[in-house]
Design an enzyme around this catalytic site. Structure first.
Site, PDB file in Angstrom:
ATOM      1  N   TRP A  58       0.842  -1.204   0.000  1.00 24.06           N
ATOM      2  CA  TRP A  58       0.000   0.000   0.000  1.00 24.06           C
ATOM      3  C   TRP A  58       0.876   1.253   0.000  1.00 24.06           C
ATOM      4  O   TRP A  58       0.526   2.262  -0.614  1.00 24.06           O
ATOM      5  CB  TRP A  58      -0.927  -0.004   1.222  1.00 24.06           C
ATOM      6  CG  TRP A  58      -2.117  -0.893   1.047  1.00 24.06           C
ATOM      7  CD1 TRP A  58      -2.201  -1.979   0.228  1.00 24.06           C
ATOM      8  CD2 TRP A  58      -3.394  -0.776   1.686  1.00 24.06           C
ATOM      9  NE1 TRP A  58      -3.453  -2.551   0.318  1.00 24.06           N
ATOM     10  CE2 TRP A  58      -4.203  -1.832   1.208  1.00 24.06           C
ATOM     11  CE3 TRP A  58      -3.947   0.094   2.619  1.00 24.06           C
ATOM     12  CZ2 TRP A  58      -5.516  -2.030   1.623  1.00 24.06           C
ATOM     13  CZ3 TRP A  58      -5.260  -0.093   3.047  1.00 24.06           C
ATOM     14  CH2 TRP A  58      -6.029  -1.145   2.550  1.00 24.06           C
ATOM     15  N   ASP A  76       4.371  -0.798  11.169  1.00 24.56           N
ATOM     16  CA  ASP A  76       3.945  -2.199  11.291  1.00 24.56           C
ATOM     17  C   ASP A  76       4.737  -2.847  12.426  1.00 24.56           C
ATOM     18  O   ASP A  76       5.783  -2.334  12.843  1.00 24.56           O
ATOM     19  CB  ASP A  76       4.206  -2.969   9.981  1.00 24.56           C
ATOM     20  CG  ASP A  76       3.405  -4.258   9.903  1.00 24.56           C
ATOM     21  OD1 ASP A  76       2.411  -4.287   9.164  1.00 24.56           O
ATOM     22  OD2 ASP A  76       3.763  -5.224  10.616  1.00 24.56           O
ATOM     23  N   LYS A 157      -9.727  -2.071   6.766  1.00 27.40           N
ATOM     24  CA  LYS A 157     -10.228  -3.420   6.460  1.00 27.40           C
ATOM     25  C   LYS A 157     -11.027  -3.890   7.671  1.00 27.40           C
ATOM     26  O   LYS A 157     -10.609  -3.701   8.806  1.00 27.40           O
ATOM     27  CB  LYS A 157      -9.030  -4.349   6.244  1.00 27.40           C
ATOM     28  CG  LYS A 157      -9.395  -5.789   6.073  1.00 27.40           C
ATOM     29  CD  LYS A 157      -8.286  -6.578   5.441  1.00 27.40           C
ATOM     30  CE  LYS A 157      -7.117  -6.812   6.387  1.00 27.40           C
ATOM     31  NZ  LYS A 157      -5.990  -7.431   5.704  1.00 27.40           N
TER      32      LYS A 157
HETATM   33  C1  LIG Z   1      -2.302  -7.751   5.404  1.00 23.23           C
HETATM   34  S1  LIG Z   1      -0.869  -7.149   6.088  1.00 23.23           S
HETATM   35  C2  LIG Z   1      -0.780  -5.552   5.454  1.00 23.23           C
HETATM   36  C3  LIG Z   1      -0.408  -5.514   4.008  1.00 23.23           C
HETATM   37  C4  LIG Z   1      -0.116  -4.133   3.522  1.00 23.23           C
HETATM   38  N1  LIG Z   1      -1.280  -3.334   3.415  1.00 23.23           N
HETATM   39  C5  LIG Z   1       0.552  -4.181   2.179  1.00 23.23           C
HETATM   40  O1  LIG Z   1      -0.026  -3.808   1.179  1.00 23.23           O
HETATM   41  O2  LIG Z   1       1.696  -4.609   2.107  1.00 23.23           O
HETATM   42  C6  LIG Z   1      -1.295  -6.976   7.746  1.00 23.23           C
HETATM   43  C7  LIG Z   1      -0.201  -6.460   8.613  1.00 23.23           C
HETATM   44  O3  LIG Z   1      -0.742  -6.082   9.870  1.00 23.23           O
HETATM   45  C8  LIG Z   1       0.336  -6.112  10.775  1.00 23.23           C
HETATM   46  N2  LIG Z   1      -0.131  -5.989  12.157  1.00 23.23           N
HETATM   47  C9  LIG Z   1      -0.951  -6.837  12.812  1.00 23.23           C
HETATM   48  N3  LIG Z   1      -1.117  -6.384  14.073  1.00 23.23           N
HETATM   49  C10 LIG Z   1      -0.414  -5.251  14.208  1.00 23.23           C
HETATM   50  C11 LIG Z   1      -0.212  -4.330  15.263  1.00 23.23           C
HETATM   51  N4  LIG Z   1      -0.769  -4.525  16.455  1.00 23.23           N
HETATM   52  N5  LIG Z   1       0.565  -3.268  15.039  1.00 23.23           N
HETATM   53  C12 LIG Z   1       1.139  -3.080  13.839  1.00 23.23           C
HETATM   54  N6  LIG Z   1       0.985  -3.908  12.800  1.00 23.23           N
HETATM   55  C13 LIG Z   1       0.217  -4.990  12.980  1.00 23.23           C
HETATM   56  C14 LIG Z   1       0.983  -7.435  10.450  1.00 23.23           C
HETATM   57  O4  LIG Z   1       2.320  -7.437  10.904  1.00 23.23           O
HETATM   58  C15 LIG Z   1       0.897  -7.461   8.931  1.00 23.23           C
HETATM   59  O5  LIG Z   1       2.090  -7.061   8.336  1.00 23.23           O
END
Ligand SMILES: C[S@@+](CC[C@H](N)C(=O)[O-])C[C@H]1O[C@@H](n2cnc3c(N)ncnc32)[C@H](O)[C@@H]1O
Length: 808
Positions: A58, A76, A157
């Site tokens: 993104w 992240d 999302k």
């Molecule tokens: C589906 S991925 C995101 C993909 C991103 N939008 C992309 O296009 O590359 C979801 C992300 O949420 C992160 N995540 C989950 N819980 C989190 C938190 N509490 N704080 C920060 N990141 C978190 C995970 O590490 C993961 O990389």
């Protein structure tokens, strides 16, 4: 159904390859591209925060679509590989540390856009995962309210879960426009939905309970302790927990509806999907049961609404339409508003309510038309291979796709080829000009109220379009029913949950999307609390099987009962009766196997129909000697959904330019039937494409590329032209479909053979290098003598013709 295997074809889909091709780190990049295309929030943004941004897909999109020198921040849990002009850091968005860091980076700036694509890691505790997903969303909203400028956009999302409505409610308090959407690149198997919240209100004070999971999700009475300073006090007072699907604790109820409720309802598919049984208890219903059109088939279908196949569904809808006509319900619903107004005050109110209801109906109809038009556009696109069925959510619409631009003849041929069967009743009905009213979805006599869109759609006069619309409507309603049923069916959820858990245990995860999908589905499962909390016991498993068995046996009892018996019989009586049937010798040795010796699973697999058989085929094969489980019933078995998905994929193989070409070849008699069958044998032919080793699927993915009967270049050209047509706003959908159909015809027509020119080398001793001057097209070098001889021969032939073949 279930999750797509890493090596499966769905897994490495078009967006996966596109992402690779275009240098995006994750296929999810296309979700943001598509969201931005629809809502256009990146083009004018100067500052953006991406929460949960790893691996950075993104962020790459933001960097590409936002003006240069914009401020782009990504955070992240895991570090993000650097992206030019993007600031990233690793933090947990649930912590103050993250908030402080964001503050530090943002300084005095406010963000125009805050994005959140977070997905927690999937653990074994479903309910917790669901909760932390919603919590992540709420926390990202909290950060958004702090960093977003007034009028800004928040994109998040959300997974379909019990907390979905609560979240949407909160969004609506903070943003003027809130829309939930699923971009085409978001896989259908994923429960994720994207919510685009536009025009941030930026209130001076926000009651902290708005953003507190305890209050938002736990149903605490916020209004009781409201502070007067809170500007949202009135809205909060209105807050009422509202969930889709069953009420809390209602999962195990056996829901019954009265037949007349179904007949009178404006949401027939929804009502069928949310009940277990239809009974005839009201006085009106008792009369209805006596009517000749209330056949035994209908009564049997009413006994168990959980297992309606498409055929049963269609029968019920037609029966409903007939009854509506008989009771003149359409007319009653369309009562003129003026009449109401003549009465006293009370009827004034009633009149207004009626007017509102009519207005609502109009809107619904318009929306349905819009959806149909959109679907038709997508169908056309799909015919041209521009998109895949899963992109546009058309799993249920394999047949309908043929109808968008093909003629009736083509349609029949495709269907014949595809399934060896044509649904004559509907084709005939459509040809006879029967409108969608017969399906009960559009009230009769409503022409005068038609919107412009509807009128345009009504102008669609060719038979093929009428069929397309008719079938679209059935498909649409049937998928509504299936969706609703799925939502309601706790056992189905339990089953899915178990499958998902097994799947999760089965492989590791190295892709961002995978995790998202798993957790998405986890949330979906947790949509039913009961399912999330309970372990699937052997008893429950058995329950499901016996439920399916009962459904299958139901058909067998059909001929042995009168209408009265069916209505009055208890489910136990129904299955008892069928058990007797199963004891008959003819059931003992199906395919040389004694079913009694097999486990339930084995029995199930023995009874599975070949995937090449269609629902209607099975119905048609009913004979008095034996009874087979109908395809519809088979379809409604959750265990078979996966198999059905495979079948659908096979179906789509026909919905391509290749298929169109094949049909035209047949129509033009260029190939014999046998040639065509030979040519189009595929790997689905013997239904042996399941449980193949992974290495095989990998290899197949890489090498199994069909040879197209039209060249790649020609398809690309067609796609380009078709896109032009699709985007042409001056054309109606029907004109577009016709124009594209013509285009396909033209493109697949064989070009006339080019004439070969004979060229004589002037100086044969020197020889000629390359193309002679002034010669275009195909040519052949010949020597002078040969040319002279040819000319002489032709002249002789001409002369002999003139003289009537007499020699001089
Ligand atoms: C589906 S991925 C995101 C993909 C991103 N939008 C992309 O296009 O590359 C979801 C992300 O949420 C992160 N995540 C989950 N819980 C989190 C938190 N509490 N704080 C920060 N990141 C978190 C995970 O590490 C993961 O990389």
């Amino acid at each position: 159904m279930g999750f797509q295997k890493k090596s499966g074809k769905g897994r490495l889909d078009k967006y996966y390859h596109l992402a690779k091709e275009q240098g995006y780190r994750a296929r999810s990049a296309f979700k943001l591209i598509q969201l931005n295309k629809k809502y256009n929030f990146l083009g004018s943004a100067r500052a953006l925060i991406d929460l949960c941004a790893a691996p950075g897909g993104w962020l790459q999109v933001a960097q590409k679509y936002m003006p240069v020198q914009s401020l782009i921040l990504g955070v992240d849990l895991v570090p993000i590989k650097p992206i030019p002009n993007v600031i990233t850091f690793a933090e947990d968005i649930l912590t103050d540390k993250c908030r402080n860091r964001l503050r530090q980076e943002m300084k005095t700036w406010k963000a125009d856009v805050v994005l959140h694509d977070g997905a927690p890691n999937v653990g074994s505790n479903w309910s917790h995962d669901a909760y932390s997903q919603a919590e992540l969303v709420l926390m990202s909203l909290k950060l958004a309210t702090e960093f977003l400028r007034k009028g800004g956009t928040f994109v998040t999302k959300v997974f379909r879960s019990k907390d979905y409505n609560s979240l949407i409610w909160v969004f609506n308090q903070l943003f003027r426009k809130v829309e939930a959407t699923k971009p085409p690149s978001s896989r259908n198997v994923s429960a994720e939905i994207f919510v685009v919240c536009q025009d941030f209100i930026a209130p001076k004070k926000i009651d902290p309970r708005f953003l507190d999971a305890k209050y938002v999700f736990e149903d605490l009475e916020i209004n009781k302790t409201m502070t007067s300073t809170d500007i949202f006090a009135p809205e909060l007072k209105k807050k009422k927990r509202h969930r889709e699907g069953y009420e809390d604790g209602d999962y195990t109820l056996h829901k019954k509806i009265d037949a007349m409720d179904f007949v009178k309802s404006r949401d027939p598919a929804g009502i069928l999907g949310s009940a277990n049984e239809m009974e005839f208890v009201s006085d009106e219903s008792k009369e209805v049961v006596k009517l000749p059109e209330t056949t035994e088939d209908i009564l049997l279908a009413c006994r168990d609404l959980r297992v309606l196949g498409k055929k049963d569904f269609r029968t019920l809808m037609k029966w409903r339409a007939g009854l509506r006509e008989r009771f003149q319900l359409e007319k009653a619903e369309e009562k003129p508003k003026i009449e109401e107004k003549e009465g006293d005050e009370g009827s004034d109110v009633e009149g207004e309510l009626d007017a509102l209801a009519t207005e609502e109906m109009k809107k619904l109809r318009k929306e349905r038309k819009r959806q149909n038009a959109k679907r038709q556009r997508n169908l056309v696109k799909m015919q041209l291979n521009m998109t895949t069925p899963t992109d546009i959510g058309l799993e249920q619409d394999a047949d309908a796709m043929f109808t968008a631009s093909s003629t009736v003849g083509d349609k029949r041929k495709i269907r014949d080829l595809h399934s060896g069967h044509v649904d004559d009743i509907d084709v005939e009905a459509a040809l006879a000009g029967e409108t969608l009213v017969s399906l009960g979805s559009r009230p009769a006599g409503s022409d005068s109220e038609m919107s412009e869109d509807e009128e345009r759609a009504e102008d669609v006069d060719s038979d093929s379009e009428r069929i397309a619309m008719l079938e679209d409507e059935i498909e649409g309603l049937y998928s509504e029913y299936v969706d609703r049923k799925r939502e309601m069916d706790t056992k189905y959820d339990i089953k899915k949950k178990r499958a998902a858990e097994e799947e999760f245990r089965g492989f590791s995860d190295d892709d961002d999307e995978e995790g998202a999908e798993k957790s998405g589905s986890s949330d979906e499962e947790s949509g039913s609390e009961a399912s999330a909390k309970s372990e699937m016991s052997a008893d429950e498993d058995e329950d499901i099987r016996s439920m399916m068995r009962e459904a299958k046996e139901k058909k067998i009892t059909k001929r042995s009962r009168g209408k009265k018996d069916i209505v009055n019989a208890t489910p136990a009586q129904l299955s008892k009766n069928s058990a007797i049937w199963f004891d008959q010798p003819m059931f003992k040795g199906v395919g040389g196997v004694n079913l009694d010796d097999l486990s339930d699973e084995e029995v199930g697999s023995k009874r599975k129909r070949p995937v090449t058989e269609t629902a209607d085929d099975v119905g048609a094969s009913d004979s008095d000697d034996f009874e087979v489980v109908s395809a519809e019933e088979f379809d409604s078995d959750p265990e078979n959904v996966e198999l059905e998905d495979e079948q659908r994929e096979a179906d789509y193989d026909l919905a391509t330019p290749e298929a169109m070409t094949m049909v035209r070849e047949l129509a033009n008699r260029k190939s014999s039937k046998h040639d065509l069958i030979d040519k189009h044998f595929n790997r689905y032919t013997f239904n042996d494409s399941q449980n193949l080793p992974e290495w095989f699927l990998d290899d197949e993915n890489r090498h199994n590329k069909p040879t197209l009967p039209v060249t790649k270049e020609r398809i690309a050209g067609m796609q380009k032209k078709a896109e032009g047509v699709i985007q042409n706003e001056d054309m109606t959908e029907a004109e577009k479909a016709r124009s594209i159909d013509r285009m396909i015809k033209r493109a697949t027509k064989a070009k006339p053979k080019q004439k070969v020119q004979l060229v004589v080398a002037k100086n044969s001793n020197r020889g000629i290098q390359g193309r002679p001057k002034g010669i275009t097209g195909k040519y052949k070098m010949v020597d002078r003598r040969m040319k002279k001889e040819l000319r002489a021969q032709k002249s002789r032939e001409r002369k002999s013709k003139k003289n009537g073949g007499r020699k001089k």
